[in-house]
Design an enzyme around this catalytic site. Structure first.
Site, short mmCIF file in Angstrom:
data_model
loop_
_atom_site.label_atom_id
_atom_site.label_comp_id
_atom_site.label_asym_id
_atom_site.label_seq_id
_atom_site.Cartn_x
_atom_site.Cartn_y
_atom_site.Cartn_z
N SER A 11 49.32 57.61 6.99
CA SER A 11 50.34 57.92 8.09
C SER A 11 50.12 56.76 9.08
O SER A 11 49.25 56.55 9.87
CB SER A 11 49.91 59.14 8.98
OG SER A 11 50.73 59.08 10.01
N HIS A 36 53.53 57.45 4.95
CA HIS A 36 53.95 58.34 5.72
C HIS A 36 54.39 58.00 6.98
O HIS A 36 53.65 57.34 7.70
CB HIS A 36 52.75 59.52 5.56
CG HIS A 36 53.21 60.74 6.30
ND1 HIS A 36 53.91 61.83 5.82
CD2 HIS A 36 52.78 61.35 7.59
CE1 HIS A 36 53.99 62.84 6.58
NE2 HIS A 36 53.47 62.57 7.69
N ASP A 38 55.83 59.18 10.81
CA ASP A 38 55.91 60.33 11.31
C ASP A 38 56.98 60.22 12.62
O ASP A 38 56.71 59.66 13.57
CB ASP A 38 54.31 60.79 12.01
CG ASP A 38 53.56 61.49 11.35
OD1 ASP A 38 53.94 62.49 10.45
OD2 ASP A 38 52.36 61.08 10.99
N MET A 40 58.69 61.90 15.89
CA MET A 40 58.52 62.83 16.69
C MET A 40 59.49 62.69 17.98
O MET A 40 59.81 61.62 18.20
CB MET A 40 57.20 62.64 17.45
CG MET A 40 56.05 62.89 16.21
SD MET A 40 54.51 63.27 16.82
CE MET A 40 53.30 62.75 15.66
N MET A 71 59.62 65.36 12.71
CA MET A 71 59.44 66.67 13.69
C MET A 71 60.23 66.49 14.70
O MET A 71 60.00 66.10 16.00
CB MET A 71 57.48 66.48 14.25
CG MET A 71 56.72 66.71 13.08
SD MET A 71 55.12 65.82 13.23
CE MET A 71 55.47 64.24 12.53
N MET A 140 51.32 72.00 7.07
CA MET A 140 50.52 71.36 8.07
C MET A 140 49.21 72.09 8.24
O MET A 140 49.31 73.05 8.30
CB MET A 140 51.40 71.60 9.37
CG MET A 140 52.31 70.94 9.69
SD MET A 140 52.30 68.96 9.22
CE MET A 140 51.40 68.45 10.68
#
Ligand code: DX5
Ligand code: ZN
Length: 231
Positions: A11, A36, A38, A40, A71, A140
């Site tokens: 990530s 990966h 992420d 947010m 997310m 998760m």
């Protein structure tokens, strides 16, 4: 791309963004299977990271697939943006939307693998009724929002439940785990059906990325071996 083999996905949340191109190329050279990303929004989770521009930039740097983890509160508004940016697998949180099944179909219609994520306190029943429309389930193993948290062990029951349900349906679904993944935690996850391992702080926190990725894979393989001995 999606199959039964173990996949390790570093990530970039824990990468050094001053030299992001070098970081993603280094993990690719070190044996990573996917990158990966992420995303947010400071709303669905308190933290704020990056959007499609960074995903598009990473896409230009590597040849391995991009696994994009949204997310965000309104994923339905951004599927096309992330698909256009180069996502190969796109996950959103089941608890963030009213009609997850429709969103999964939309992702697939963009020629992207559909993936659904659940936080540790959310049940798999949120997506079980339409498991056959899902390419990857993201269980998760910490609460979404930050890197470097401790692995929550009782999430393994959900991995097992998804693996068993998929087997009954004869549907091939990848089970991905994310949060607190290191040289030990993949073992119990793989023993319960997980095959895709996201690791941020563990991989990028060391000097030798090749060794760190290999350690994640080796732990997962130990778990896989155990599960094949009992089944
Ligand atoms: C957390 C993110 C993870 C994060 C994992 O919300 O979804 O992908 O990067 O970080 P580690 O591996 O440090 O737990
Ligand atoms: Zn993630």
């Amino acid at each position: 791309m999606l199959g039964n083999s173990i996949q390790v996905c570093p990530s970039i949340l824990s990468a050094d963004f001053r030299r992001l191109e070098d970081e993603v190329k280094r993990v690719e050279d070190a044996g990573a299977d996917r990158i990966h990303c992420d995303v947010m929004d400071g709303h669905f989770v308190p933290n704020l990271t990056f959007g499609p521009m960074v995903v598009e930039t990473v896409k230009k740097c590597v040849n391995i697939p991009l696994d994009v983890h949204l997310m965000i509160s309104n994923p339905a508004d951004y599927i096309a943006n992330y698909s256009d940016a180069g996502a190969d697998v796109l996950s959103f949180h089941a608890e963030a939307v009213d009609d997850p099944a429709a969103l999964l179909d939309e992702i697939r219609s963009c020629n992207v693998k559909s993936a659904i994520a659940v936080n540790p306190d959310k049940p798999v029943e949120l997506f079980m009724p339409f498991l056959d429309r899902i390419d990857q389930v993201l269980i998760m193993t910490v609460f979404a929002g930050f890197g470097g948290q401790k692995f929550i062990a009782d999430t393994t029951a959900k991995m097992k439940a998804v693996a068993e349900a998929a087997k009954k349906l004869a549907h091939s679904v990848e089970i991905q785990v994310d949060g607190g993944i290191n040289a030990e935690t993949p073992e119990v996850c793989a023993a319960n059906g997980a095959t895709v391992f996201v690791a941020g702080s563990y991989v990028f926190g060391g000097e030798n990325y090749r060794e760190r990725i290999a350690n994640v894979r080796a732990a997962a393989q130990r778990g896989l071996q155990k599960s094949s001995q009992v089944s």
